[in-house]
Design a protein around this motif. Sequence first.
Motif, mmCIF file in Angstrom:
data_model
loop_
_atom_site.group_PDB
_atom_site.id
_atom_site.type_symbol
_atom_site.label_atom_id
_atom_site.label_comp_id
_atom_site.label_asym_id
_atom_site.label_seq_id
_atom_site.Cartn_x
_atom_site.Cartn_y
_atom_site.Cartn_z
ATOM 1 N N PHE A 56 -3.081 17.906 -58.136
ATOM 2 C CA PHE A 56 -2.712 17.403 -56.816
ATOM 3 C C PHE A 56 -1.226 17.046 -56.774
ATOM 4 N N GLY A 57 -0.734 16.384 -57.822
ATOM 5 C CA GLY A 57 0.689 16.028 -57.879
ATOM 6 C C GLY A 57 1.586 17.249 -57.897
ATOM 7 N N LEU A 58 1.199 18.282 -58.651
ATOM 8 C CA LEU A 58 2.000 19.505 -58.691
ATOM 9 C C LEU A 58 2.005 20.217 -57.337
ATOM 10 N N ILE A 59 0.847 20.251 -56.678
ATOM 11 C CA ILE A 59 0.785 20.869 -55.355
ATOM 12 C C ILE A 59 1.679 20.106 -54.383
ATOM 13 N N ALA A 60 1.605 18.786 -54.412
ATOM 14 C CA ALA A 60 2.450 17.979 -53.523
ATOM 15 C C ALA A 60 3.927 18.198 -53.831
ATOM 16 N N PHE A 61 4.266 18.298 -55.112
ATOM 17 C CA PHE A 61 5.656 18.532 -55.508
ATOM 18 C C PHE A 61 6.159 19.870 -54.982
ATOM 19 N N PHE A 62 5.348 20.927 -55.136
ATOM 20 C CA PHE A 62 5.769 22.242 -54.665
ATOM 21 C C PHE A 62 5.826 22.312 -53.147
ATOM 22 N N VAL A 63 4.951 21.577 -52.477
ATOM 23 C CA VAL A 63 5.032 21.517 -51.013
ATOM 24 C C VAL A 63 6.348 20.867 -50.592
ATOM 25 N N LEU A 64 6.732 19.805 -51.287
ATOM 26 C CA LEU A 64 8.008 19.162 -50.971
ATOM 27 C C LEU A 64 9.187 20.089 -51.237
ATOM 28 N N LEU A 65 9.094 20.906 -52.277
ATOM 29 C CA LEU A 65 10.171 21.847 -52.562
ATOM 30 C C LEU A 65 10.246 22.966 -51.532
ATOM 31 N N MET A 66 9.120 23.348 -50.970
ATOM 32 C CA MET A 66 9.100 24.459 -50.020
ATOM 33 C C MET A 66 9.544 24.046 -48.622
ATOM 34 N N VAL A 67 9.481 22.764 -48.308
ATOM 35 C CA VAL A 67 9.897 22.311 -46.982
ATOM 36 C C VAL A 67 11.418 22.210 -46.971
ATOM 37 N N PRO A 68 12.048 23.003 -46.119
ATOM 38 C CA PRO A 68 13.516 22.961 -46.094
ATOM 39 C C PRO A 68 14.021 21.661 -45.471
ATOM 40 N N GLU A 69 15.152 21.218 -45.965
ATOM 41 C CA GLU A 69 15.764 20.027 -45.366
ATOM 42 C C GLU A 69 16.431 20.447 -44.076
ATOM 43 N N SER A 70 16.157 19.712 -43.049
ATOM 44 C CA SER A 70 16.778 20.029 -41.766
ATOM 45 C C SER A 70 17.957 19.097 -41.556
ATOM 46 N N GLU A 71 18.912 19.600 -40.829
ATOM 47 C CA GLU A 71 20.089 18.788 -40.571
ATOM 48 C C GLU A 71 19.796 17.731 -39.528
ATOM 49 N N SER A 72 18.879 18.019 -38.661
ATOM 50 C CA SER A 72 18.533 17.019 -37.653
ATOM 51 C C SER A 72 17.432 16.125 -38.216
ATOM 52 N N LYS A 73 17.566 14.862 -38.056
ATOM 53 C CA LYS A 73 16.588 13.891 -38.551
ATOM 54 C C LYS A 73 15.706 13.404 -37.406
ATOM 55 N N ASP A 74 15.350 14.332 -36.527
ATOM 56 C CA ASP A 74 14.488 13.977 -35.410
ATOM 57 C C ASP A 74 13.086 13.689 -35.939
ATOM 58 N N PRO A 75 12.427 12.691 -35.368
ATOM 59 C CA PRO A 75 11.058 12.411 -35.792
ATOM 60 C C PRO A 75 10.120 13.540 -35.350
ATOM 61 N N LEU A 76 9.009 13.649 -36.035
ATOM 62 C CA LEU A 76 8.016 14.666 -35.691
ATOM 63 C C LEU A 76 7.354 14.316 -34.367
ATOM 64 N N SER A 77 6.989 15.357 -33.653
ATOM 65 C CA SER A 77 6.224 15.120 -32.427
ATOM 66 C C SER A 77 4.816 14.704 -32.839
#
Length: 152
Positions: A56-77
Motif C-alpha cells: 500500500f505504501g509503495l502504491i501511494a508513493f508511486f501515485v504521488l510520483l505520477m501526479v505532476p506538480e501544477s504551478e497553480s495551487k488552486d484547490p480541488l473542486s
Amino acid sequence: MELENDDYRTISIASSGDDDTVTKVGDQIPEIIDGLKPWYSVITRIDLYWVCLTIFGLIAFFVLLMVPESESKDPLSFEEALRALLIMAGLVFGVFFAYKYVNAFKKAIFPIGCFALGQGKERYEVQEKIRWGVVVALIISLLSSTVYGLLT
C-alpha cells in the motif's frame, strides 16, 4: 508445556528439578520441536499485515510520483475531491480485503501445526498435495519468467 495461540511463540515449556536433568532435557526439547516443524514453517511465520502495508505504501508513493506538480495551487473542486476520496477509499478497502483473503488462504493451506487422526489424515494428504502444487507452481513461474526476461 503450554500450547499458545500466538503467531510467533506457540509452545511454552517450564521445567524444574535437578540441574543436570533440566539442562539435558532443555537441550533435547528444541531438537525435538524443530523436528516437528513442517517444511513450510517459514511461510506460516510471514506476517501479511506488514507485506500489505508495504505494498500500500509503495502504491501511494508511486501515485504521488505520477501526479505532476501544477504551478497553480488552486484547490480541488468538489467533484475532483470526491473522486480522489473515492479512489483512495477503494485502494484502502482493496488492500484491506486482499489482506484478509490472502491471510485466510495462508492459514488454511499452511497451518502452523496439524494433528492428523483418522479422516483428518486423508484431508492432510490432500492439503499436502495442494501445498506442494502452490509452492512448486510459484517457484517454476518465477524462475521461468526470470529466465524469459533475461533472454529477451
